[in-house]
Write a protein that holds these residues in place. Structure first.
Motif: not given
Length: 116
Positions: A65, A67, A79-81, A84
């Motif tokens: 995880d 992000g 946004e978005p990464n 992620d």
């Protein structure tokens, strides 16, 4: 020694302490969660993901995880990464050997290899 992992944060030049990791056994498109954990201060698990007695030939997945880890470190992410979760699918052919799956990661790139 079985199966182990280690994550290095290449943006900050340190272990990825506190990163959440999910570990799965896979068969085709099916993935079965084996365990979830959080990496220690050294960016490692506190023990093997699987010891030699439990490790079997087959396919596995580690899902990191990244992000959430970089957000928790205060990194301003779009946004978005871009990244992620980083999922690594790998195979174990010789269960009697040690398999080490390291991850080197930044918010924009990652690299892995079979370590020792």
């Amino acid at each position: 020694m079985g199966l182990s992992t280690h994550v290095l944060d290449t943006m900050h030049g340190c272990p990825a302490a506190g990163m959440a990791v999910a570990f799965f056994r896979t068969e085709g498109d099916q993935a079965t969660l084996v365990r979830q954990l959080v990496l220690n201060a050294d960016g490692r698990t506190d023990g093997p993901l699987l010891d030699n007695a439990s490790l079997q030939p087959g396919t596995y997945r580690l899902s990191f995880d990244v992000g959430a880890y970089f957000k928790a470190r205060g990194v301003a992410l779009p946004e978005p990464n871009f990244l992620d979760r980083v999922s690594l699918d790998f195979g174990v052919a010789h269960a009697e050997q040690h398999y080490h799956v390291p991850l080197l990661v930044s918010p924009w790139s990652y690299s892995t290899y079979r370590g020792s």
